[in-house]
Write a protein that holds these residues in place. Structure first.
Motif, short mmCIF file in Angstrom:
data_model
loop_
_atom_site.label_atom_id
_atom_site.label_comp_id
_atom_site.label_asym_id
_atom_site.label_seq_id
_atom_site.Cartn_x
_atom_site.Cartn_y
_atom_site.Cartn_z
N THR A 157 0.84 -1.21 0.00
CA THR A 157 0.00 0.00 0.00
C THR A 157 0.86 1.24 0.00
OG1 THR A 157 -0.07 0.05 2.41
CG2 THR A 157 -1.82 -1.17 1.29
N GLN A 158 2.17 1.06 0.24
CA GLN A 158 3.08 2.21 0.29
C GLN A 158 4.52 1.74 0.05
OE1 GLN A 158 2.68 3.73 4.26
NE2 GLN A 158 2.78 1.73 5.20
N THR A 159 5.30 2.62 -0.54
CA THR A 159 6.71 2.26 -0.74
C THR A 159 7.50 2.36 0.57
OG1 THR A 159 6.93 4.51 -1.60
CG2 THR A 159 6.99 2.72 -3.21
N MET A 162 9.78 -0.34 2.01
CA MET A 162 11.19 -0.49 1.63
C MET A 162 12.14 0.16 2.63
SD MET A 162 12.07 -2.38 -0.82
CE MET A 162 13.63 -1.78 -1.45
N GLN A 163 11.61 1.07 3.46
CA GLN A 163 12.46 1.66 4.53
C GLN A 163 13.10 0.54 5.33
OE1 GLN A 163 10.88 4.55 7.24
NE2 GLN A 163 9.79 5.69 5.65
N ILE A 164 12.27 -0.44 5.72
CA ILE A 164 12.75 -1.52 6.57
C ILE A 164 13.71 -2.42 5.82
CG2 ILE A 164 11.99 -3.41 8.11
CD1 ILE A 164 10.85 -0.61 8.81
N HIS A 196 1.67 5.58 -8.20
CA HIS A 196 3.12 5.53 -7.99
C HIS A 196 3.55 6.42 -6.82
CE1 HIS A 196 2.48 4.31 -12.13
NE2 HIS A 196 3.60 3.64 -12.04
N GLN A 197 4.49 5.91 -6.08
CA GLN A 197 5.06 6.72 -5.00
C GLN A 197 6.57 6.71 -5.14
OE1 GLN A 197 3.82 5.03 -1.22
NE2 GLN A 197 2.11 6.47 -1.07
N ILE A 198 7.19 7.72 -4.52
CA ILE A 198 8.64 7.67 -4.36
C ILE A 198 8.91 7.91 -2.88
CG2 ILE A 198 10.87 8.73 -4.91
CD1 ILE A 198 9.93 9.18 -7.69
N GLU A 199 9.47 6.87 -2.28
CA GLU A 199 9.80 6.97 -0.86
C GLU A 199 11.19 7.56 -0.72
OE1 GLU A 199 7.60 5.97 1.23
OE2 GLU A 199 8.70 6.14 3.11
N GLY A 200 11.39 8.37 0.29
CA GLY A 200 12.74 8.90 0.55
C GLY A 200 13.15 8.58 1.97
N TYR A 236 0.03 13.10 11.08
CA TYR A 236 0.34 11.86 11.81
C TYR A 236 0.59 10.70 10.86
CZ TYR A 236 -0.14 7.56 14.38
OH TYR A 236 0.11 6.32 14.90
N PHE A 237 1.74 10.07 11.01
CA PHE A 237 2.03 8.78 10.36
C PHE A 237 2.66 7.92 11.43
CE2 PHE A 237 2.48 11.97 6.96
CZ PHE A 237 1.53 11.51 6.06
N PRO A 238 2.25 6.66 11.55
CA PRO A 238 2.77 5.82 12.65
C PRO A 238 4.29 5.65 12.62
CG PRO A 238 0.94 4.74 11.53
CD PRO A 238 1.29 5.94 10.71
N PHE A 239 4.89 5.77 11.43
CA PHE A 239 6.33 5.48 11.31
C PHE A 239 7.21 6.71 11.38
CE2 PHE A 239 5.48 6.63 6.96
CZ PHE A 239 4.21 6.07 6.72
N THR A 240 6.60 7.90 11.59
CA THR A 240 7.42 9.11 11.77
C THR A 240 6.94 9.89 12.99
OG1 THR A 240 5.97 10.12 10.14
CG2 THR A 240 8.19 9.57 9.39
N CYS A 261 5.79 13.56 5.31
CA CYS A 261 7.20 13.41 5.71
C CYS A 261 7.31 13.40 7.24
CB CYS A 261 8.04 14.55 5.13
SG CYS A 261 7.53 16.17 5.72
N GLY A 262 8.50 13.20 7.71
CA GLY A 262 8.69 13.25 9.16
C GLY A 262 10.02 12.65 9.55
N MET A 263 10.27 12.67 10.86
CA MET A 263 11.50 12.06 11.38
C MET A 263 11.18 10.60 11.70
SD MET A 263 13.56 14.50 11.19
CE MET A 263 15.01 13.91 12.05
N GLY A 282 15.23 10.87 8.55
CA GLY A 282 14.14 11.65 7.96
C GLY A 282 13.55 10.82 6.83
N ALA A 283 12.23 10.92 6.65
CA ALA A 283 11.60 10.13 5.58
C ALA A 283 10.52 10.97 4.91
CB ALA A 283 11.01 8.85 6.14
N PHE A 284 10.23 10.61 3.69
CA PHE A 284 9.13 11.30 2.99
C PHE A 284 8.53 10.38 1.94
CE2 PHE A 284 13.26 12.50 1.28
CZ PHE A 284 13.15 12.20 -0.07
N GLY A 285 7.28 10.63 1.60
CA GLY A 285 6.60 9.82 0.57
C GLY A 285 5.95 10.76 -0.43
N ILE A 286 6.38 10.64 -1.69
CA ILE A 286 5.88 11.54 -2.73
C ILE A 286 4.87 10.79 -3.61
CG2 ILE A 286 6.54 12.91 -4.76
CD1 ILE A 286 9.42 12.98 -3.48
N1 DAH Z 1 3.54 6.10 3.18
C1 DAH Z 1 2.75 7.29 3.29
C2 DAH Z 1 1.48 7.12 2.48
O1 DAH Z 1 1.44 6.25 1.64
C3 DAH Z 1 3.49 8.48 2.79
C4 DAH Z 1 4.57 8.89 3.75
C5 DAH Z 1 4.31 9.79 4.72
C6 DAH Z 1 5.82 8.33 3.64
C7 DAH Z 1 5.28 10.18 5.63
C8 DAH Z 1 6.83 8.71 4.51
C9 DAH Z 1 6.53 9.65 5.51
O2 DAH Z 1 8.05 8.22 4.46
O3 DAH Z 1 7.52 9.99 6.37
O4 DAH Z 1 0.55 7.85 2.65
#
Ligand code: DAH
Length: 321
Positions: A157-159, A162-164, A196-200, A236-240, A261-263, A282-286
């Motif tokens: 459901t989300q890239t 791949m963080q893990i 499509h997403q790009i995870e950072g 709010y995101f559970p992983f940041t 995004c978030g820490m 730091g992480a983000f999801g585009i």
């Molecule tokens: N995975 C989130 C989503 O699909 C997007 C996201 C949000 C990714 C915050 C991240 C983050 O890495 O830090 O909605």
């Protein structure tokens, strides 16, 4: 002899020949009568008749030659190759607009030292949810939101999954981006079941939220190719933790949500045996479609997946490979 002039095929010419030289012709009849004439008369008439015969035969031969020549010319024309004609155009394909956007995003982050990774689309629930600190009662785990294979496998459901995988496999410090397809049960003019997403992800000893802000602000300005006003809104995101959403202001002053995004949450680092007292992340999801819609002023996300050549051709000159 006007008759022969009008003849333009071999059958008509043959008919003409039998009409004037054949056994039923007047000439033939006259030839038959020669024997009834006296010798001196016979000579005279036979010269005359043979003269006629030769004249007719000559005309027939001439016509025959002409018809044969015409046939050869026609055959030649059939196979005639005109090298002066312009060549036939071969339509060139072009990259899909989403590929163009993904390539541009990759290029931006690669320049900042982020490496590109790819991961599986059929994902273990551990990577998609559990290791990302997503509790069992979180709505994304519901049957209505996620495509499940069995209790342990989903279409990712989300890239972020791949963080893990990256943190398990590679040692820190690390800078990674993960482009890819993700799947959710959604369908309207801004949602499709696959997108499509790009995870950072960036993990290092001295990473702060301000680093993330700088990167993401510059990213959006570069990708949209214009100066836009940006704001970070607490989310709010559970992983940041803390988590935020980045918005940009459109030309009417309206704020549009661009990315999350978030820490990186200490629990996530802990799952990957990384000491959260030493390392920060730091992480983000585009959302790629969201960026493409803004960049190219597309109002219906479904345009990207309908394969309408008239739509796709508009991006012909956007990027050449
Ligand atoms: N995975 C989130 C989503 O699909 C997007 C996201 C949000 C990714 C915050 C991240 C983050 O890495 O830090 O909605």
């Amino acid at each position: 002899m006007h008759e022969i002039k009008k003849i333009d095929d071999f059958t008509s010419l043959n008919n003409f020949k039998s009409k004037y030289l054949g056994k039923n012709s007047i000439l033939y009849a006259y030839f038959s009568k020669l024997t009834t004439l006296e010798i001196s008369e016979r000579k005279k008439f036979s010269i005359l008749l043979n003269g006629f015969k030769k004249k007719i035969q000559d005309k027939i031969n001439y016509k025959k030659k002409k018809l044969q020549d015409n046939k050869i010319i026609q055959e030649k024309n059939k196979h005639f190759l005109d090298c002066t004609l312009p060549g036939r155009r071969i339509e060139k394909g072009n990259l899909h607009p989403l590929t163009i956007v993904i390539n541009e995003i990759k290029k931006f982050f690669n320049c900042l030292g982020f490496k590109t990774f790819y991961g599986p689309e059929i994902e273990n629930t551990y990577y998609n949810f559990d290791a990302l600190n997503i509790p069992n009662d979180h709505p994304t785990k519901s049957m209505n939101d996620t495509f499940w294979f069995d209790v342990n496998h989903v279409l990712r459901t989300q890239t972020s999954s791949m963080q893990i995988r990256i943190l398990e496999k590679y040692s820190v410090p690390i800078r990674a981006i993960v482009p890819g397809k993700v799947y959710r049960r959604d369908y309207d003019h801004t949602h499709t079941p696959m997108f499509h997403q790009i995870e950072g992800l960036i993990v290092d000893t001295a990473i702060s939220f301000s680093h993330l802000k700088w990167i993401l602000e510059n990213f959006i300005i570069k990708i949209l190719n214009k100066n836009v006003k940006v704001r970070f809104r607490s989310s709010y995101f559970p992983f940041t933790c803390p988590s935020a959403e980045m918005d940009i202001q459109d030309k009417h002053g309206k704020w549009l949500e661009i990315l999350g995004c978030g820490m990186v949450h200490p629990n996530v680092l802990k799952h990957c045996n990384i000491d959260s007292n030493v390392y920060l992340g730091g992480a983000f999801g585009i959302g790629v479609e969201r960026i493409a819609m803004l960049k190219y002023s597309v109002s219906d996300i479904r345009c990207f997946f309908e394969n309408d050549v008239r739509f796709l051709k508009q991006f012909c000159n956007s990027e050449k490979y």
